[in-house]
Design an enzyme around this catalytic site. Structure first.
Site, PDB file in Angstrom:
ATOM      1  N   GLN A 215       0.809  -1.211   0.000  1.00  0.00           N
ATOM      2  CA  GLN A 215       0.000   0.000   0.000  1.00  0.00           C
ATOM      3  C   GLN A 215       0.843   1.262   0.000  1.00  0.00           C
ATOM      4  O   GLN A 215       1.882   1.329   0.618  1.00  0.00           O
ATOM      5  CB  GLN A 215      -0.939  -0.009   1.206  1.00  0.00           C
ATOM      6  CG  GLN A 215      -0.260  -0.224   2.534  1.00  0.00           C
ATOM      7  CD  GLN A 215      -0.212   1.010   3.380  1.00  0.00           C
ATOM      8  OE1 GLN A 215      -0.470   2.107   2.901  1.00  0.00           O
ATOM      9  NE2 GLN A 215       0.134   0.846   4.646  1.00  0.00           N
ATOM     10  N   GLY A 216       0.369   2.257  -0.719  1.00  0.00           N
ATOM     11  CA  GLY A 216       1.072   3.533  -0.771  1.00  0.00           C
ATOM     12  C   GLY A 216       0.186   4.657  -0.279  1.00  0.00           C
ATOM     13  O   GLY A 216      -0.459   5.347  -1.058  1.00  0.00           O
TER      14      GLY A 216
ATOM     15  N   SER B  57       1.070   6.619   3.126  1.00  0.00           N
ATOM     16  CA  SER B  57       1.840   7.636   3.839  1.00  0.00           C
ATOM     17  C   SER B  57       2.921   8.238   2.956  1.00  0.00           C
ATOM     18  O   SER B  57       3.434   7.602   2.044  1.00  0.00           O
ATOM     19  CB  SER B  57       2.512   7.011   5.067  1.00  0.00           C
ATOM     20  OG  SER B  57       1.547   6.569   5.967  1.00  0.00           O
TER      21      SER B  57
ATOM     22  N   SER C 157       5.089  -1.213   3.519  1.00  0.00           N
ATOM     23  CA  SER C 157       5.452  -2.528   4.031  1.00  0.00           C
ATOM     24  C   SER C 157       5.467  -3.572   2.930  1.00  0.00           C
ATOM     25  O   SER C 157       4.539  -3.640   2.127  1.00  0.00           O
ATOM     26  CB  SER C 157       4.451  -2.974   5.092  1.00  0.00           C
ATOM     27  OG  SER C 157       4.438  -2.060   6.138  1.00  0.00           O
TER      28      SER C 157
ATOM     29  N   GLU D 213      -9.683  -2.948   7.609  1.00  0.00           N
ATOM     30  CA  GLU D 213      -8.652  -3.409   8.542  1.00  0.00           C
ATOM     31  C   GLU D 213      -9.260  -4.027   9.794  1.00  0.00           C
ATOM     32  O   GLU D 213      -8.587  -4.701  10.545  1.00  0.00           O
ATOM     33  CB  GLU D 213      -7.750  -2.242   8.958  1.00  0.00           C
ATOM     34  CG  GLU D 213      -6.655  -1.958   7.959  1.00  0.00           C
ATOM     35  CD  GLU D 213      -5.578  -1.047   8.523  1.00  0.00           C
ATOM     36  OE1 GLU D 213      -5.944  -0.029   9.114  1.00  0.00           O
ATOM     37  OE2 GLU D 213      -4.403  -1.379   8.352  1.00  0.00           O
TER      38      GLU D 213
ATOM     39  N   ASN E 296      -1.845   6.126  18.468  1.00  0.00           N
ATOM     40  CA  ASN E 296      -2.820   6.108  19.566  1.00  0.00           C
ATOM     41  C   ASN E 296      -3.457   7.481  19.771  1.00  0.00           C
ATOM     42  O   ASN E 296      -4.632   7.581  20.112  1.00  0.00           O
ATOM     43  CB  ASN E 296      -2.137   5.658  20.864  1.00  0.00           C
ATOM     44  CG  ASN E 296      -2.132   4.145  21.015  1.00  0.00           C
ATOM     45  OD1 ASN E 296      -2.399   3.425  20.048  1.00  0.00           O
ATOM     46  ND2 ASN E 296      -1.849   3.667  22.205  1.00  0.00           N
TER      47      ASN E 296
END
Lengths: 393, 354
Positions: free
Chosen positions: A128-129, A131, A163, A246, A370
């Site tokens: 995935q692209g 960020s 990743s 997700e 978080n």
């Protein structure tokens, strides 16, 4: 409210267990117990294909695209048995859990027929692209650009934390396709083949010494005009829907992986006597409670249909498991003591639990820190006023 | 597998939620607190007789509805949300002990009276039974001042004690909505249960889940009320709920509460299904819910500022009930230690080194 499974579901479980047992004791015995995401990529690629061949790769998908039309309960059962068998992490988890469901939801019939079966067969791996160096938590601050050139999209820019890009065949890219647009407006969701001259993947070494993620550079990279998901300018809606996936059945598989980690911590504590320390016992008990509740939290989300309360509750899941696992990492290293700080060879490499300690610092950052998660919960679930923003007033 | 309420359970939840919201108001609870019995008799009558809430989980032959722990948890959660001043927990302990360990006669005689609300029950530990007589002092009997029937787990057995056979003294209790009493039994006549260990086991397991459900409802109320306040209260020209320092605490409360909700209903479901992990689930629910409630009630006071510290505001009712839920029937640490043993950490673990 019922937690038990029916005899038919138990029969399905037996079938899954038998298959996993046969493969992981036979041709793929070398993969059993692997937890590192970067270990043995070639063998795990073969494993993805084997799963696909036996149609265990994407069981929740429609049969037409290589799935099994599995019920929710069956998906739960397979996810749990997969992890219980010590099967390796899915090299193509982005394809299976994120790209696939997004294509199912937003893709045209042509795109579904073309793109889904190779994922289900374990032949095409995805990453995935999202960020970028300037678009971390502020995900919509995308600078990667794309424009139409004849029958293609042309892409310029850089993504980061991609990743497993080094093993992937395809990447999905959120790019700015309306010059001058800001924030979530004017973005498009493009599907891009990685193996081309315009794409450079450079691994980033991380705190553990391993390099699971990458910087990915797009320098005149091209993809066919047909490889846009949704309409031009609709990329943000597609990207946000993807993040929703997700929280699917994969959370249950993840939870079983955590089970193996906690069991390893408990074994270590029993072996070196740390388990006699009352404070360590309290922490292990807390970890056990938290782990069990991830399962039941996930089951609530999956059983709840579209009730607003359940969807609001689902927003708490990321912070819950991420905080749990970070605490488990801290518990693991405290149980090991100095022994946990000594590596096994000349390479900067550590045992499973020490690596867990280091790796788990990422859990409370990726997929939304978080702090971002707390904002999301406060604003979307509790309805509190938005934080004033400096960039869009 | 379907880990969500059935239609019938959703209906019960809706009914009891609005029942307690309408009836167990702050005014009613405060009036009951003043009596030293911590008991809203009118509310108890309608809960037991009009809605059948007390006998919900009792077999139908004893005047109950034959439902399970899930439905009981739904009721306890709704009552907890209002900090209702009712002897729900204490009666549930007596009922569960009787069902599991009473003789046929004892069950037939007492259970219909308990289910109808005519008799309030409670449970205590202490004293010594010798030749059908109870000696000694039993402390910390919840809602003891209004109970007429006590199940007493003593040295020498578990027995039924009638109120008029002993001296019952109300205590000044921090949580006035669930006050304790002391029993002095100087050779009071008691009736032994048929199976004492089974009675204690059933009472404890049901009690842990009931307390956890009470804590869940209370914690949710702390969050609800504090969120409402954070949206209204303006400081520095902004609603305080727009500050991350406030938002993040409220978000953390919700994270803990949602885990607690999973814990309570897992424990209730596991108990109803007789699952192998039912005991672990009950310990988990009790430990986590108590911590969550204290966390949320403490935050409720802090985020309300000075007003949260006053007697006039309800925050202290939740704060004190949270402490009571944590202390009664085993602290969170005690329950976690039980879990440590259940996952295989016995005291002499070195021998097991792999």
């Amino acid at each position: 409210m019922k937690l038990g499974f029916t005899p038919e579901e138990e029969a399905f479980r037996a079938e899954a267990v038998a298959w996993l047992q046969a493969e992981l004791s036979g041709p793929f015995a070398d993969l059993r117990g692997i937890t590192s995401l970067t270990a043995a990529p070639d063998r795990r690629r073969a494993w993805e294909r084997r799963l696909g061949e036996a149609r265990w790769g994407c069981i929740g998908w429609p049969e037409a695209y290589g799935g099994r039309d599995a019920t929710l309960a069956e998906q739960v059962i397979f996810a749990e048995e997969y992890a219980r068998a010590g099967a390796p992490p899915r090299l193509n988890h982005i394809g299976v859990e994120l790209a696939g469901p997004t294509i199912l939801a937003f893709g045209s019939d042509e795109q579904k027929a073309r793109l889904l079966p190779p994922i289900a067969r374990g032949e095409q791996l995805w990453c995935q692209g999202y960020s970028e160096p300037n678009a971390g938590s502020d995900l919509a601050n995308v600078r990667t650009r794309a424009w139409r050139d004849g029958g293609d999209w042309v892409i310029e820019g850089q993504k980061v934390w991609t990743s497993l890009a080094q093993f992937s065949d395809w990447i999905f890219v959120v790019a700015r396709t309306e010059p001058g647009s800001k924030g979530p407006k004017g973005l498009s969701f493009l599907l891009v083949p990685i193996d081309q001259p315009g794409v450079t993947v450079r691994p980033i070494r991380q705190i553990t010494g391993d390099a699971e993620f990458n910087e990915t550079f797009f320098d005149g990279a091209r993809t066919a005009a047909a490889n846009i998901l949704g309409e031009p300018g609709q990329g943000w809606q597609v990207a946000m829907a993807l993040l929703g996936f997700e929280r699917g059945v994969s959370t249950l598989a993840q939870q079983m992986g955590f089970r193996n980690e906690l069991d390893a911590v408990i074994r270590a504590a029993k072996t070196n006597g740390a388990a006699r320390d009352p404070l360590i016992r309290q922490r292990i008990a807390k970890a056990e409670i938290g782990l069990r509740l991830m399962r039941y939290g996930a089951l609530r989300m999956l059983s709840g249909g579209t009730g607003g309360a359940v969807e609001a509750a689902a927003l708490t899941y990321k912070i819950q498991w991420a905080s749990w696992r970070r605490s488990l990492g801290e518990l693991a290293i405290d149980v090991l003591g100095i022994a946990g700080e000594i590596g096994e060879g000349a390479d900067y490499g550590f045992g499973e639990l020490s690596t867990l300690f280091l790796y788990s610092r990422a859990d409370t950052i990726y997929g939304g820190t978080n702090q971002i998660q707390r904002n999301i919960i406060a604003e979307r679930a509790l309805g509190l006023p938005r934080e004033p923003r400096g960039d869009i007033g | 597998m379907r880990f969500s309420f059935s239609d019938e359970q959703a209906m019960i939840a809706e009914t009891v939620r609005s029942f307690f919201a309408e009836q167990a108001t702050s005014e009613r609870t405060r009036a009951a607190m003043e009596t030293a019995h911590g008991h809203d008799a009118e509310l108890w009558r309608s809960a037991a007789q009009e809605l059948g809430l007390v006998g919900l989980a009792l077999p139908e032959e004893y005047g109950g509805s034959g439902l399970g722990q899930i439905e009981s948890a739904i009721v306890a959660e709704a009552a907890g949300h209002q900090v209702a001043a009712l002897p729900l927990l204490s009666t549930a302990l007596a009922v569960r002990a009787l069902v599991a360990g009473g003789t046929a006669d004892q069950r037939a005689h007492w259970l219909p009276k308990l289910a109808s609300g005519e008799v309030i029950g409670s449970y205590g530990e202490g004293g010594r039974i010798d030749g059908g007589r109870l000696h000694g002092r039993i402390d910390h009997v919840p809602h003891g001042a209004v109970a007429e029937l006590f199940v007493i787990a003593a040295d020498g057995g578990v027995a039924l004690l009638s109120r008029d056979a002993a001296v019952v003294t109300p205590c000044t209790s921090m949580d006035q909505t669930r006050p304790y009493a002391r029993i002095d039994a100087d050779g009071a006549a008691v009736e032994l249960l048929a199976d004492g260990p089974a009675a204690i086991d059933a009472a404890m397991r049901a009690g842990w889940i009931a307390l956890a459900a009470d804590a869940l409802g209370g914690a949710q109320a702390c969050l609800d009320r504090t969120v409402a306040y954070a949206k209204e209260r303006v400081q520095f020209g902004r609603a305080i709920g727009s500050f991350q320092a406030i938002k993040h605490r409220l978000a953390d409360m919700m994270v803990e509460i949602e885990q607690t909700r999973s814990a309570v209903y897992w424990a209730a479901c596991a108990a109803d299904e007789g699952a192998p992990d039912a005991l672990l689930a009950a310990h988990a629910a009790k430990a986590l819910a108590a911590d969550t409630y204290r966390f949320c009630a403490g935050n409720m006071i802090q985020l309300h500022g000075g007003i949260g510290f006053t007697w006039e505001h309800d925050a202290h009712l939740f704060f004190k009930r949270a402490q009571s839920d944590a202390t009664l029937l085993g602290t969170p640490e005690w329950h976690r230690e039980r879990i440590a043993v259940l996952v295989g950490l016995d005291g002499t673990c070195l021998d097991e080194a792999a």
